[in-house]
Design an enzyme around this catalytic site. Structure first.
Site, mmCIF file in Angstrom:
data_model
loop_
_atom_site.group_PDB
_atom_site.id
_atom_site.type_symbol
_atom_site.label_atom_id
_atom_site.label_comp_id
_atom_site.label_asym_id
_atom_site.label_seq_id
_atom_site.Cartn_x
_atom_site.Cartn_y
_atom_site.Cartn_z
ATOM 1 N N HIS A 155 0.809 -1.219 0.000
ATOM 2 C CA HIS A 155 0.000 0.000 0.000
ATOM 3 C C HIS A 155 0.842 1.269 0.000
ATOM 4 C CE1 HIS A 155 -2.684 -3.147 1.690
ATOM 5 N NE2 HIS A 155 -3.475 -2.639 0.772
ATOM 6 N N GLY A 156 2.153 1.129 -0.193
ATOM 7 C CA GLY A 156 3.000 2.297 -0.390
ATOM 8 C C GLY A 156 3.521 2.992 0.854
#
Length: 190
Positions: A155-156
């Site tokens: 999810h970064g």
């Protein structure tokens, strides 16, 4: 036989009540047997909650860190979870120290995350605090993210060189487990 309301005429003997000691003995015996039965049932239930031998064996992990050069990190396993051990360079330490704590979502200094006199050794669990993915950055050539630490590909979330969350959805820094240096080159985690 006379009732309680009637008087016993002289010369007649009233029937003796049943022996209360025998009744007490039977009641105590029944309660004792019930207690033994409860113990026989409860002991296996309590014992099954104790950790098994293989779990106890995984409760600590010892690592030799002598081969880790400055700027390198290794992946190990601790309690079936990835463990990152990183030897920070003086430049990485300076960058971590230069970051204002007020800019951090989960404010911690590098000193809070390392041992005294071992500021260059960062030990963290390799589990993203967002949803439990394994971040990149501990292996050779992996994406370290925009802050040079770790990057979670799910999810970064991006962590800096001290394992502190800098961007993305992760709410807290990478977890630092309990660990100690048992020699200059060996750490015990757990």
């Amino acid at each position: 036989m006379a009732t309680l309301d009637e008087a016993v005429p002289p010369g007649e003997v009233q029937d003796a009540p049943a022996d209360p000691r025998r009744r007490d003995y039977l009641a105590i015996g029944a309660v004792a047997w019930a207690g033994v039965g409860a113990g026989v049932i409860a002991l296996p239930l309590i014992n099954q909650m104790s950790p098994s031998a293989d779990v106890l064996a995984l409760s600590t992990t010892e690592l030799d860190v002598s081969a880790i050069q400055p700027g390198q990190s290794i992946k190990a396993t601790f309690r079936k979870q990835p463990l990152f051990v990183r030897n920070l360079t003086p430049k990485e330490i300076a960058e971590a120290d230069a970051t204002p704590v007020s800019d951090l979502r989960d404010p911690q200094t590098l000193e809070d995350r390392t041992k005294p006199d071992k500021k260059n050794w960062l030990v963290t669990l390799g589990v993203c605090t967002h949803l439990g993915c394994v971040p990149l950055g501990a292996g050779e050539g992996e994406n370290k993210g925009p802050f040079g630490g770790y990057f979670c590909p799910c999810h970064g979330s991006a962590y800096d060189t001290a394992g502190r969350i800098r961007s993305g959805p992760a709410p807290t820094n990478l977890t630092v487990p309990e660990y100690e240096f048992i020699s200059d080159t060996t750490i015990r985690v757990g």
